[in-house]
Write a protein that holds these residues in place. Structure first.
Motif, short mmCIF file in Angstrom:
data_model
loop_
_atom_site.label_atom_id
_atom_site.label_comp_id
_atom_site.label_asym_id
_atom_site.label_seq_id
_atom_site.Cartn_x
_atom_site.Cartn_y
_atom_site.Cartn_z
N ALA A 27 59.44 26.12 19.07
CA ALA A 27 59.25 27.44 19.67
C ALA A 27 59.52 27.39 21.16
CB ALA A 27 57.82 27.93 19.40
N ARG A 28 59.09 26.32 21.82
CA ARG A 28 59.36 26.19 23.26
C ARG A 28 60.85 25.99 23.52
NH1 ARG A 28 55.89 24.99 27.21
NH2 ARG A 28 57.33 23.42 28.02
N LEU A 29 61.51 25.24 22.66
CA LEU A 29 62.95 25.06 22.82
C LEU A 29 63.68 26.39 22.70
CD1 LEU A 29 63.54 21.78 20.76
CD2 LEU A 29 63.84 22.06 23.23
N PHE A 30 63.21 27.24 21.79
CA PHE A 30 63.83 28.56 21.64
C PHE A 30 63.65 29.38 22.91
CE2 PHE A 30 63.86 32.97 19.87
CZ PHE A 30 65.21 33.00 19.53
N LEU A 31 62.49 29.29 23.52
CA LEU A 31 62.27 30.00 24.80
C LEU A 31 63.25 29.50 25.86
CD1 LEU A 31 58.37 30.13 25.04
CD2 LEU A 31 59.93 31.85 24.13
N ASP A 32 63.49 28.20 25.89
CA ASP A 32 64.46 27.65 26.84
C ASP A 32 65.85 28.21 26.58
OD1 ASP A 32 62.46 26.11 27.99
OD2 ASP A 32 62.97 24.30 26.85
N GLU A 33 66.21 28.34 25.30
CA GLU A 33 67.53 28.88 24.97
C GLU A 33 67.65 30.35 25.38
OE1 GLU A 33 68.97 28.17 21.07
OE2 GLU A 33 68.83 25.98 21.24
N LEU A 34 66.55 31.09 25.26
CA LEU A 34 66.57 32.48 25.70
C LEU A 34 66.85 32.58 27.19
CD1 LEU A 34 63.50 33.98 23.75
CD2 LEU A 34 65.93 34.17 23.17
N ARG A 35 66.24 31.68 27.94
CA ARG A 35 66.49 31.69 29.39
C ARG A 35 67.91 31.23 29.70
NH1 ARG A 35 60.77 30.48 30.02
NH2 ARG A 35 59.87 32.07 31.41
N ASP A 36 68.38 30.21 29.01
CA ASP A 36 69.74 29.73 29.25
C ASP A 36 70.77 30.80 28.94
OD1 ASP A 36 68.71 27.29 29.97
OD2 ASP A 36 69.08 26.33 28.03
N ALA A 37 70.49 31.64 27.94
CA ALA A 37 71.42 32.71 27.57
C ALA A 37 71.18 33.98 28.39
CB ALA A 37 71.27 33.02 26.08
N CYS A 74 52.76 26.87 25.25
CA CYS A 74 51.95 25.65 25.20
C CYS A 74 52.80 24.45 24.79
CB CYS A 74 50.81 25.81 24.20
SG CYS A 74 49.62 27.10 24.64
N ASP A 75 52.41 23.30 25.31
CA ASP A 75 53.06 22.04 24.99
C ASP A 75 52.06 21.16 24.22
OD1 ASP A 75 53.45 18.96 26.10
OD2 ASP A 75 55.35 19.97 25.67
N PRO A 76 52.50 20.44 23.17
CA PRO A 76 51.57 19.64 22.38
C PRO A 76 50.78 18.62 23.19
CG PRO A 76 53.68 19.81 21.26
CD PRO A 76 53.88 20.39 22.63
N ALA A 84 42.65 26.48 21.91
CA ALA A 84 43.90 26.84 21.23
C ALA A 84 43.67 27.91 20.16
CB ALA A 84 44.54 25.60 20.62
N ASP A 85 42.66 27.71 19.31
CA ASP A 85 42.41 28.68 18.24
C ASP A 85 42.07 30.05 18.80
OD1 ASP A 85 42.95 26.84 16.29
OD2 ASP A 85 40.86 26.48 15.72
N ALA A 86 41.31 30.09 19.88
CA ALA A 86 40.92 31.36 20.48
C ALA A 86 42.14 32.10 21.02
CB ALA A 86 39.90 31.13 21.59
N ARG A 87 43.10 31.37 21.59
CA ARG A 87 44.31 32.00 22.12
C ARG A 87 45.14 32.59 20.98
NH1 ARG A 87 47.35 28.41 26.50
NH2 ARG A 87 48.38 30.44 26.75
N VAL A 88 45.23 31.86 19.88
CA VAL A 88 45.97 32.37 18.72
C VAL A 88 45.28 33.61 18.16
CG1 VAL A 88 46.65 31.87 16.34
CG2 VAL A 88 46.98 30.15 18.13
N ASP A 89 43.97 33.54 18.02
CA ASP A 89 43.22 34.68 17.49
C ASP A 89 43.38 35.91 18.37
OD1 ASP A 89 42.36 33.10 15.41
OD2 ASP A 89 40.40 32.66 16.30
N ARG A 96 49.46 41.58 20.85
CA ARG A 96 50.27 41.33 22.06
C ARG A 96 50.34 39.83 22.27
NH1 ARG A 96 53.24 45.31 22.82
NH2 ARG A 96 53.57 44.74 25.02
N LEU A 97 51.51 39.36 22.68
CA LEU A 97 51.75 37.93 22.88
C LEU A 97 52.37 37.72 24.26
CD1 LEU A 97 53.16 35.55 20.17
CD2 LEU A 97 54.02 35.41 22.50
N GLN A 98 51.76 36.85 25.04
CA GLN A 98 52.24 36.56 26.39
C GLN A 98 53.34 35.51 26.29
OE1 GLN A 98 50.76 38.47 28.57
NE2 GLN A 98 51.69 37.85 30.50
N LEU A 99 54.59 35.94 26.19
CA LEU A 99 55.72 35.05 25.95
C LEU A 99 55.87 34.05 27.09
CD1 LEU A 99 57.89 34.75 23.73
CD2 LEU A 99 59.42 36.10 25.18
N ASP A 100 55.77 32.77 26.74
CA ASP A 100 55.84 31.67 27.71
C ASP A 100 54.82 31.84 28.82
OD1 ASP A 100 56.79 29.19 28.40
OD2 ASP A 100 58.50 29.92 29.54
N GLY A 101 53.78 32.60 28.55
CA GLY A 101 52.71 32.80 29.52
C GLY A 101 53.05 33.75 30.65
#
Length: 459
Positions: A27-37, A74-76, A84-89, A96-101
């Motif tokens: 998922a984080r790699l996909f965010l990087d690709e979005l920025r690269d594009a 988030c990074d593993p 972590a569970d609270a953020r997902v919940d 609403r989702l804070q994309l890449d924070g």
């Protein structure tokens, strides 16, 4: 592409390297690709699709949560496991989702996180696809990734080409692809396996940094044992109501006065392994070694070394990890570390082999004896199925780590009583593992559709 010891050992979050760590990284790699594009700021929605094994055991393995955490940025290695569970919940509850924070987008868990249990992507059982859409619903980016075991993630393009063609070239001091080549290097250069690996690590970083990072890996392993031994929750999460055993076992061992018990060390090794894997099962911080499902074996055997072997020191810990990594590289290159691809022989079997070889070296074994120990470690795990009950990394995974830890210690000790000569080479055993995995039905490869996973529900 050449592999570093630090590719085999990484700090992450439980319960699964391929189903939790891998999807979060993808998922984080996909965010990087979005920025690269240059389309990151246009994205208003992301649809995440999990296929095959990722879907079948995804909820029990936390794959859905991992994807959400990855999209949150988030990074593993650094994600706060307590929140972590609270953020997902919160993301699911608010929609609403804070994309890449940094950027808020809409999120509907039912529509945006899909589990395709009857479909698989072509290259690997652990496939996933991310699709980004703009405000008009137009697709602005799409990419498929594969979580190929041990937290390793590759995109669809990399799966279609030779691994040696990916990434920048790295010149190793002593490159090897097989156990036979590794032994030949040791004989020709008069080096131990750990010395070969340490020389190769210089291609990525100075020796002092390699040692420091391996000792940090060891520190996290020790912390994981402590955490798992002191939890106050009585049962593990997930619904199976599996009772935690490590805390009570620690109390009993600390209270015992029977130092003459010849099997006391076995009890401690069991404790070390159980503590790590109970911590992993509850989503805690663990070291992927080489996977999360097998995360307890190398820490348990290392704890055995430091607690019960006279003269054990930090240099020995570094040598142990370097030797274990060399063996893990052979499995990664010539077979698989993925339970979804070859069954649990690729996870617990590989870790048992790695731990056996690492322990053999620090106990004074020659390279030939180390190779023998590693071969014993995998030979007697061949055919091991991956059949987690309820899709959770609990039964049989936790006990299996404890038993494999003892098997690794025994393999190291057996090899030291020989001269390194044996009938079946490590290379031949690794090939057998790969072929056995290819023959194994998918029901026994991390799908929870066979074996104990089915027997439990039928009882």
């Amino acid at each position: 592409m050449p592999l570093s010891a630090l590719d085999l050992f990484s700090i992450g979050i439980g319960p699964s390297s391929s189903h939790t760590v891998g999807p979060m990284r993808a998922a984080r790699l996909f965010l990087d690709e979005l920025r690269d594009a240059d389309v990151f700021d246009r994205v208003e929605r992301i649809v995440s699709e999990l296929f095959g094994s990722l879907a079948l055991t995804g909820r029990g393995h936390g794959s859905d949560k991992a994807v959400i955490l990855g999209l949150l940025g988030c990074d593993p290695e650094t994600v706060d496991t307590d929140t972590a569970d609270a953020r997902v919940d919160a993301a699911c509850r608010t929609g609403r989702l804070q994309l890449d924070g940094v950027r808020e987008i809409g999120f509907d868990r039912a529509a945006d996180l899909l589990m395709h249990m009857r479909r698989s992507l072509p290259a690997h059982p652990n496939g996933m696809t991310f699709t980004a859409l703009d405000a008009d619903g137009t697709v602005v980016a799409e990419r498929s990734f594969y979580s190929v075991g041990g937290g390793f993630v590759v995109d669809e393009d990399a799966m279609g080409r030779d691994a040696d063609d990916t990434g920048a070239p790295v010149a190793l001091a002593h490159p090897f692809d097989t156990g036979a080549e590794l032994l030949e290097i040791c004989a020709r250069e008069n080096l131990s396996i750990s010395e070969v690996m340490l020389a190769n690590e210089a291609a990525w970083r100075p020796e002092a940094e390699t040692r420091a990072r391996l000792l940090e890996i060891w520190r996290v392993m020790q912390e994981c044992v402590r955490n798992g031994s002191h939890r106050t929750e009585e049962v593990l999460p997930g619904g199976l109501n599996v009772r935690r055993r490590a805390p009570e076992m620690l109390r009993r061992l600390q209270a015992t006065s029977d130092a003459a018990d010849p099997l006391l060390a076995m009890d401690w090794v069991n404790l070390f392994a159980l503590a790590v894997n109970e911590e992993n099962a509850s989503g805690g911080r663990v070291v992927t070694a080489p996977t999360n499902g097998a995360a307890g074996i190398i820490p348990a055997v290392l704890h055995y070394y430091t607690r019960f072997v006279p003269g054990a020191d930090e240099d020995g810990v570094v040598r142990f990890l370097l030797t274990a990594a060399a063996i893990g590289i052979l499995f990664k290159k010539n077979a698989s570390l993925s339970g979804a691809e070859v069954g649990c022989q690729g996870e617990v079997g590989s870790a048992c082999s790695m731990a056996a070889g690492g322990l053999c070296e620090v106990l004074g074994g020659t390279p030939a004896q180390v190779e023998n120990a590693a071969e014993i470690g995998i030979e007697h795990n061949l055919g091991l199925t991956c059949d987690p009950v309820g899709g959770l990394v609990q039964v049989p995974c936790i006990e299996r780590n404890a038993l494999a830890s003892m098997k690794a210690i025994n393999a190291a000790r057996m090899s030291l009583h020989g001269d390194g000569e044996h009938r079946i080479s490590l290379d031949a055993a690794i090939l057998s593992m790969r072929l056995t995995g290819a023959d194994m039905k998918s029901a026994y490869k991390e799908t929870s559709q066979g074996g104990l996973a089915v027997s439990y529900t039928e009882c």
